[in-house]
Motif scaffolding. Structure first.
Motif, PDB file in Angstrom:
ATOM      1  N   GLY A  14       9.562  15.268  -3.728  1.00  0.00           N
ATOM      2  CA  GLY A  14       9.717  16.082  -2.517  1.00  0.00           C
ATOM      3  C   GLY A  14       9.521  15.331  -1.212  1.00  0.00           C
ATOM      4  N   ARG A  15       9.475  14.013  -1.254  1.00  0.00           N
ATOM      5  CA  ARG A  15       9.285  13.214  -0.038  1.00  0.00           C
ATOM      6  C   ARG A  15      10.251  12.021  -0.050  1.00  0.00           C
ATOM      7  NH1 ARG A  15       5.919  15.415   3.606  1.00  0.00           N
ATOM      8  NH2 ARG A  15       4.785  13.544   4.084  1.00  0.00           N
ATOM      9  N   TRP A  16      10.617  11.562   1.136  1.00  0.00           N
ATOM     10  CA  TRP A  16      11.421  10.351   1.272  1.00  0.00           C
ATOM     11  C   TRP A  16      10.476   9.158   1.249  1.00  0.00           C
ATOM     12  CZ3 TRP A  16      16.425  10.599   0.632  1.00  0.00           C
ATOM     13  CH2 TRP A  16      17.077  11.798   0.890  1.00  0.00           C
ATOM     14  N   VAL A  17      10.830   8.137   0.484  1.00  0.00           N
ATOM     15  CA  VAL A  17       9.997   6.957   0.297  1.00  0.00           C
ATOM     16  C   VAL A  17      10.801   5.720   0.694  1.00  0.00           C
ATOM     17  CG1 VAL A  17       8.690   5.591  -1.388  1.00  0.00           C
ATOM     18  CG2 VAL A  17       8.771   8.088  -1.607  1.00  0.00           C
ATOM     19  N   SER A  18      10.180   4.846   1.493  1.00  0.00           N
ATOM     20  CA  SER A  18      10.858   3.601   1.904  1.00  0.00           C
ATOM     21  C   SER A  18      10.130   2.402   1.315  1.00  0.00           C
ATOM     22  CB  SER A  18      10.892   3.485   3.427  1.00  0.00           C
ATOM     23  OG  SER A  18       9.594   3.281   3.941  1.00  0.00           O
ATOM     24  N   ARG A  19      10.930   1.445   0.900  1.00  0.00           N
ATOM     25  CA  ARG A  19      10.416   0.167   0.410  1.00  0.00           C
ATOM     26  C   ARG A  19      11.261  -0.937   1.034  1.00  0.00           C
ATOM     27  NH1 ARG A  19      10.210   3.735  -3.816  1.00  0.00           N
ATOM     28  NH2 ARG A  19       8.212   3.933  -4.884  1.00  0.00           N
ATOM     29  N   CYS A  20      10.615  -2.039   1.365  1.00  0.00           N
ATOM     30  CA  CYS A  20      11.316  -3.177   1.957  1.00  0.00           C
ATOM     31  C   CYS A  20      11.464  -4.251   0.883  1.00  0.00           C
ATOM     32  CB  CYS A  20      10.537  -3.710   3.155  1.00  0.00           C
ATOM     33  SG  CYS A  20      11.339  -5.092   3.957  1.00  0.00           S
ATOM     34  N   PRO A  21      12.650  -4.377   0.287  1.00  0.00           N
ATOM     35  CA  PRO A  21      12.823  -5.316  -0.822  1.00  0.00           C
ATOM     36  C   PRO A  21      12.737  -6.788  -0.415  1.00  0.00           C
ATOM     37  CG  PRO A  21      14.928  -4.362  -0.220  1.00  0.00           C
ATOM     38  CD  PRO A  21      13.880  -3.667   0.598  1.00  0.00           C
ATOM     39  N   THR A  22      12.906  -7.092   0.863  1.00  0.00           N
ATOM     40  CA  THR A  22      12.883  -8.488   1.304  1.00  0.00           C
ATOM     41  C   THR A  22      11.482  -8.966   1.665  1.00  0.00           C
ATOM     42  OG1 THR A  22      13.454  -7.748   3.525  1.00  0.00           O
ATOM     43  CG2 THR A  22      15.270  -8.482   2.110  1.00  0.00           C
ATOM     44  N   GLY A  23      10.512  -8.062   1.716  1.00  0.00           N
ATOM     45  CA  GLY A  23       9.127  -8.456   1.918  1.00  0.00           C
ATOM     46  C   GLY A  23       8.647  -8.573   3.352  1.00  0.00           C
ATOM     47  N   GLU A  24       9.479  -8.295   4.347  1.00  0.00           N
ATOM     48  CA  GLU A  24       8.988  -8.349   5.735  1.00  0.00           C
ATOM     49  C   GLU A  24       7.878  -7.325   5.960  1.00  0.00           C
ATOM     50  OE1 GLU A  24      13.403  -9.491   6.643  1.00  0.00           O
ATOM     51  OE2 GLU A  24      12.421  -8.128   5.265  1.00  0.00           O
ATOM     52  N   ILE A  25       7.997  -6.201   5.272  1.00  0.00           N
ATOM     53  CA  ILE A  25       6.990  -5.138   5.348  1.00  0.00           C
ATOM     54  C   ILE A  25       6.514  -4.877   3.932  1.00  0.00           C
ATOM     55  CG2 ILE A  25       6.580  -2.716   5.925  1.00  0.00           C
ATOM     56  CD1 ILE A  25       7.123  -4.367   8.381  1.00  0.00           C
ATOM     57  N   GLU A  26       5.203  -4.897   3.729  1.00  0.00           N
ATOM     58  CA  GLU A  26       4.653  -4.608   2.407  1.00  0.00           C
ATOM     59  C   GLU A  26       4.280  -3.140   2.328  1.00  0.00           C
ATOM     60  OE1 GLU A  26       1.459  -7.229   1.439  1.00  0.00           O
ATOM     61  OE2 GLU A  26       2.645  -9.018   1.846  1.00  0.00           O
ATOM     62  N   GLY A  27       4.207  -2.642   1.123  1.00  0.00           N
ATOM     63  CA  GLY A  27       3.790  -1.267   0.922  1.00  0.00           C
ATOM     64  C   GLY A  27       4.956  -0.308   0.927  1.00  0.00           C
ATOM     65  N   VAL A  28       4.605   0.963   1.026  1.00  0.00           N
ATOM     66  CA  VAL A  28       5.566   2.041   0.913  1.00  0.00           C
ATOM     67  C   VAL A  28       5.370   2.987   2.086  1.00  0.00           C
ATOM     68  CG1 VAL A  28       6.222   4.018  -0.510  1.00  0.00           C
ATOM     69  CG2 VAL A  28       5.564   1.876  -1.597  1.00  0.00           C
ATOM     70  N   GLY A  29       6.480   3.438   2.663  1.00  0.00           N
ATOM     71  CA  GLY A  29       6.421   4.469   3.687  1.00  0.00           C
ATOM     72  C   GLY A  29       6.820   5.794   3.071  1.00  0.00           C
ATOM     73  N   VAL A  30       6.169   6.866   3.506  1.00  0.00           N
ATOM     74  CA  VAL A  30       6.452   8.194   2.977  1.00  0.00           C
ATOM     75  C   VAL A  30       6.588   9.158   4.143  1.00  0.00           C
ATOM     76  CG1 VAL A  30       5.595  10.061   1.518  1.00  0.00           C
ATOM     77  CG2 VAL A  30       5.125   7.701   0.884  1.00  0.00           C
ATOM     78  N   ALA A  31       7.611  10.025   4.080  1.00  0.00           N
ATOM     79  CA  ALA A  31       7.817  11.012   5.141  1.00  0.00           C
ATOM     80  C   ALA A  31       8.539  12.225   4.572  1.00  0.00           C
ATOM     81  CB  ALA A  31       8.626  10.413   6.285  1.00  0.00           C
ATOM     82  N   GLY A  32       8.400  13.334   5.257  1.00  0.00           N
ATOM     83  CA  GLY A  32       9.038  14.572   4.838  1.00  0.00           C
ATOM     84  C   GLY A  32      10.502  14.660   5.213  1.00  0.00           C
ATOM     85  N   SER A  33      10.934  13.848   6.184  1.00  0.00           N
ATOM     86  CA  SER A  33      12.336  13.869   6.594  1.00  0.00           C
ATOM     87  C   SER A  33      12.777  12.443   6.906  1.00  0.00           C
ATOM     88  CB  SER A  33      12.541  14.746   7.829  1.00  0.00           C
ATOM     89  OG  SER A  33      11.996  14.114   8.977  1.00  0.00           O
ATOM     90  N   LEU A  34      14.072  12.227   6.864  1.00  0.00           N
ATOM     91  CA  LEU A  34      14.600  10.903   7.194  1.00  0.00           C
ATOM     92  C   LEU A  34      14.391  10.578   8.676  1.00  0.00           C
ATOM     93  CD1 LEU A  34      17.833  10.940   5.041  1.00  0.00           C
ATOM     94  CD2 LEU A  34      15.777   9.569   4.659  1.00  0.00           C
ATOM     95  N   SER A  35      14.468  11.592   9.514  1.00  0.00           N
ATOM     96  CA  SER A  35      14.221  11.371  10.945  1.00  0.00           C
ATOM     97  C   SER A  35      12.802  10.882  11.169  1.00  0.00           C
ATOM     98  CB  SER A  35      14.456  12.656  11.741  1.00  0.00           C
ATOM     99  OG  SER A  35      15.789  13.049  11.650  1.00  0.00           O
ATOM    100  N   GLN A  36      11.856  11.514  10.498  1.00  0.00           N
ATOM    101  CA  GLN A  36      10.467  11.098  10.636  1.00  0.00           C
ATOM    102  C   GLN A  36      10.270   9.697  10.073  1.00  0.00           C
ATOM    103  OE1 GLN A  36       7.908  12.803  12.295  1.00  0.00           O
ATOM    104  NE2 GLN A  36       7.068  10.735  12.145  1.00  0.00           N
ATOM    105  N   MET A  37      10.920   9.407   8.949  1.00  0.00           N
ATOM    106  CA  MET A  37      10.827   8.076   8.349  1.00  0.00           C
ATOM    107  C   MET A  37      11.308   7.025   9.340  1.00  0.00           C
ATOM    108  SD  MET A  37      10.152   6.166   5.670  1.00  0.00           S
ATOM    109  CE  MET A  37      10.114   7.267   4.261  1.00  0.00           C
ATOM    110  N   GLU A  38      12.460   7.268   9.948  1.00  0.00           N
ATOM    111  CA  GLU A  38      13.005   6.304  10.898  1.00  0.00           C
ATOM    112  C   GLU A  38      12.086   6.137  12.100  1.00  0.00           C
ATOM    113  OE1 GLU A  38      17.266   4.955  12.659  1.00  0.00           O
ATOM    114  OE2 GLU A  38      16.973   7.091  12.345  1.00  0.00           O
ATOM    115  N   ARG A  39      11.562   7.240  12.647  1.00  0.00           N
ATOM    116  CA  ARG A  39      10.635   7.150  13.786  1.00  0.00           C
ATOM    117  C   ARG A  39       9.404   6.326  13.417  1.00  0.00           C
ATOM    118  NH1 ARG A  39      12.212  12.563  14.525  1.00  0.00           N
ATOM    119  NH2 ARG A  39      10.367  13.310  13.411  1.00  0.00           N
ATOM    120  N   ASP A  40       8.838   6.579  12.228  1.00  0.00           N
ATOM    121  CA  ASP A  40       7.651   5.845  11.790  1.00  0.00           C
ATOM    122  C   ASP A  40       7.932   4.354  11.667  1.00  0.00           C
ATOM    123  OD1 ASP A  40       6.362   8.291  11.662  1.00  0.00           O
ATOM    124  OD2 ASP A  40       6.355   8.397   9.460  1.00  0.00           O
TER     125      ASP A  40
END
Length: 125
Positions: A14-40
């Protein structure tokens, strides 16, 4: 903006999850909407790289049945845009050719357009 960082986006529990496969950013981002994910992510980039903030790009890792529909839609959209561009080019050509023989009102009738639109096409670059 010097570069763009690409994130793989999935929808999990029930949540959008982002991962950076190239390693510039570690960890996982989680948000309720894609707009919020992009803003974060944009906010995080500004904080991490204030002098040369990279852009954000999403690549969606969608389930097969959804990915197929999205791929088909994007392909048809590209075709429609190409056809619309070609139709616009032909409209200009037709308006110029037809008005060299007939009046703008008659040309409009033949083309199925308004007189004003034919005039715009005729005088366009």
């Amino acid at each position: 903006m010097s570069k763009t960082i690409t994130y793989v986006i999935t929808y999990e529990n029930g949540r959008w999850v982002s991962r950076c496969p190239t390693g510039e950013i570690e960890g996982v981002g989680v948000a309720g909407s894609l707009s919020q994910m992009e803003r974060d992510l944009v906010e995080m980039h500004v904080w991490a790289w204030p002098e040369d903030t990279p852009g954000v790009e999403f690549v969606f890792d969608l389930p097969g049945h959804v990915a197929g529909v999205v791929t088909e839609y994007r392909r048809e959209k590209e075709l429609a845009e190409a056809h619309a561009k070609r139709a616009a080019e032909l409209a200009v050509k037709a308006a110029k050719v037809l008005t060299s023989h007939w009046s703008e009102p008659d040309t409009a009738r033949v083309m199925g357009l308004s007189k004003q639109r034919v005039h715009q096409l005729k005088v366009s670059a």
